[in-house]
Motif scaffolding. Structure first.
Motif, PDB file in Angstrom:
ATOM      1  N   ILE A  36     -32.966   7.846 -34.128  1.00 54.65           N
ATOM      2  CA  ILE A  36     -31.614   7.981 -33.584  1.00 54.65           C
ATOM      3  C   ILE A  36     -31.438   9.396 -33.023  1.00 54.65           C
ATOM      4  O   ILE A  36     -31.927  10.360 -33.602  1.00 54.65           O
ATOM      5  CB  ILE A  36     -30.565   7.740 -34.701  1.00 54.65           C
ATOM      6  CG1 ILE A  36     -30.530   6.267 -35.117  1.00 54.65           C
ATOM      7  CG2 ILE A  36     -29.186   8.243 -34.306  1.00 54.65           C
ATOM      8  CD1 ILE A  36     -29.899   5.333 -34.119  1.00 54.65           C
ATOM      9  N   THR A  37     -30.743   9.500 -31.907  1.00 52.94           N
ATOM     10  CA  THR A  37     -30.332  10.806 -31.399  1.00 52.94           C
ATOM     11  C   THR A  37     -28.806  10.875 -31.441  1.00 52.94           C
ATOM     12  O   THR A  37     -28.132   9.846 -31.453  1.00 52.94           O
ATOM     13  CB  THR A  37     -30.820  11.038 -29.948  1.00 52.94           C
ATOM     14  OG1 THR A  37     -30.294  10.004 -29.114  1.00 52.94           O
ATOM     15  CG2 THR A  37     -32.338  11.044 -29.879  1.00 52.94           C
ATOM     16  N   ILE A  38     -28.282  12.077 -31.463  1.00 52.28           N
ATOM     17  CA  ILE A  38     -26.836  12.288 -31.488  1.00 52.28           C
ATOM     18  C   ILE A  38     -26.400  12.682 -30.077  1.00 52.28           C
ATOM     19  O   ILE A  38     -26.771  13.749 -29.587  1.00 52.28           O
ATOM     20  CB  ILE A  38     -26.442  13.369 -32.511  1.00 52.28           C
ATOM     21  CG1 ILE A  38     -26.990  13.044 -33.896  1.00 52.28           C
ATOM     22  CG2 ILE A  38     -24.920  13.539 -32.538  1.00 52.28           C
ATOM     23  CD1 ILE A  38     -26.560  11.705 -34.464  1.00 52.28           C
ATOM     24  N   ALA A  39     -25.630  11.809 -29.431  1.00 52.50           N
ATOM     25  CA  ALA A  39     -25.204  12.035 -28.049  1.00 52.50           C
ATOM     26  C   ALA A  39     -23.956  12.898 -27.969  1.00 52.50           C
ATOM     27  O   ALA A  39     -23.815  13.708 -27.051  1.00 52.50           O
ATOM     28  CB  ALA A  39     -24.949  10.694 -27.356  1.00 52.50           C
ATOM     29  N   GLU A  40     -23.037  12.711 -28.907  1.00 56.16           N
ATOM     30  CA  GLU A  40     -21.788  13.468 -28.948  1.00 56.16           C
ATOM     31  C   GLU A  40     -21.444  13.687 -30.410  1.00 56.16           C
ATOM     32  O   GLU A  40     -21.781  12.865 -31.256  1.00 56.16           O
ATOM     33  CB  GLU A  40     -20.648  12.687 -28.302  1.00 56.16           C
ATOM     34  CG  GLU A  40     -20.869  12.276 -26.867  1.00 56.16           C
ATOM     35  CD  GLU A  40     -19.814  11.284 -26.406  1.00 56.16           C
ATOM     36  OE1 GLU A  40     -18.624  11.468 -26.746  1.00 56.16           O
ATOM     37  OE2 GLU A  40     -20.186  10.320 -25.725  1.00 56.16           O
ATOM     38  N   ASN A  41     -20.730  14.785 -30.692  1.00 54.41           N
ATOM     39  CA  ASN A  41     -20.354  15.028 -32.084  1.00 54.41           C
ATOM     40  C   ASN A  41     -19.373  16.178 -32.194  1.00 54.41           C
ATOM     41  O   ASN A  41     -19.253  16.992 -31.288  1.00 54.41           O
ATOM     42  CB  ASN A  41     -21.590  15.342 -32.937  1.00 54.41           C
ATOM     43  CG  ASN A  41     -22.046  16.767 -32.760  1.00 54.41           C
ATOM     44  OD1 ASN A  41     -21.592  17.664 -33.466  1.00 54.41           O
ATOM     45  ND2 ASN A  41     -22.927  17.007 -31.792  1.00 54.41           N
ATOM     46  N   ASN A  42     -18.703  16.220 -33.323  1.00 55.05           N
ATOM     47  CA  ASN A  42     -18.038  17.434 -33.792  1.00 55.05           C
ATOM     48  C   ASN A  42     -18.318  17.534 -35.289  1.00 55.05           C
ATOM     49  O   ASN A  42     -17.431  17.713 -36.100  1.00 55.05           O
ATOM     50  CB  ASN A  42     -16.539  17.476 -33.452  1.00 55.05           C
ATOM     51  CG  ASN A  42     -15.714  16.517 -34.278  1.00 55.05           C
ATOM     52  OD1 ASN A  42     -16.230  15.544 -34.824  1.00 55.05           O
ATOM     53  ND2 ASN A  42     -14.428  16.785 -34.393  1.00 55.05           N
ATOM     54  N   LEU A  43     -19.599  17.401 -35.615  1.00 56.74           N
ATOM     55  CA  LEU A  43     -20.046  17.441 -37.001  1.00 56.74           C
ATOM     56  C   LEU A  43     -19.899  18.850 -37.562  1.00 56.74           C
ATOM     57  O   LEU A  43     -20.540  19.782 -37.088  1.00 56.74           O
ATOM     58  CB  LEU A  43     -21.510  17.004 -37.109  1.00 56.74           C
ATOM     59  CG  LEU A  43     -21.782  15.529 -36.877  1.00 56.74           C
ATOM     60  CD1 LEU A  43     -23.290  15.291 -36.730  1.00 56.74           C
ATOM     61  CD2 LEU A  43     -21.223  14.700 -38.016  1.00 56.74           C
TER      62      LEU A  43
END
Length: 144
Positions: A36-43
């Protein structure tokens, strides 16, 4: 409702492990199952407030999850809510995640993740698989 509980022991000190479960730069190294890749976030789990991530699998399918960080106790624990979004971006049932860390006798860290209030057994199985895969990635970073 179904709960998932996963325990690990990492050789890294508690403060290092805590930084990997709270700080954006470190979260992005292991967040989401393998492949899995992270395309968008505000982690960012270092302070209470909203968070989200959009995960993308090898086939290009997007999976959005969001919630609120509800509790942060450095370097011992972090808690947050969790809800998947559907293809219309409508957030579904809310569940709750707590990660607790404690020092072990060898200088490493005991890690416990509890994901509570999942809708059913099937959701429990899927989340157990996802967290287990993600934690394999985390282990590579914190133990290096």
């Amino acid at each position: 409702m179904t709960d998932v509980s996963i325990e690990r022991v990492f050789s890294a000190p508690q403060e290092k492990v805590f930084s990997f479960i709270t700080e954006t730069e470190n979260l992005l190294k292991w967040w989401g199952p393998e492949g899995i890749t992270i395309a968008e976030n505000n982690l960012n789990f270092s302070a209470c407030g909203p968070w989200f991530s959009v995960m993308v699998n090898g086939e290009g399918e997007r999976f959005k999850v969001s919630g609120l960080v509800t509790s942060v106790d450095p370097p011992n624990s972090v808690s947050f809510t969790w809800g998947w979004h559907d293809d219309r971006d409508i957030r579904g049932a809310e569940s709750h995640v707590t990660v607790t860390l404690s020092a072990d006798k060898s200088g490493g860290t005991k890690f416990e993740l509890v994901h509570r209030d999942l809708t059913d057994e099937e959701a429990g199985v899927r989340h157990n698989e996802g967290w287990t895969s993600s934690l394999r990635k985390l282990e590579q970073f914190v133990n290096s």
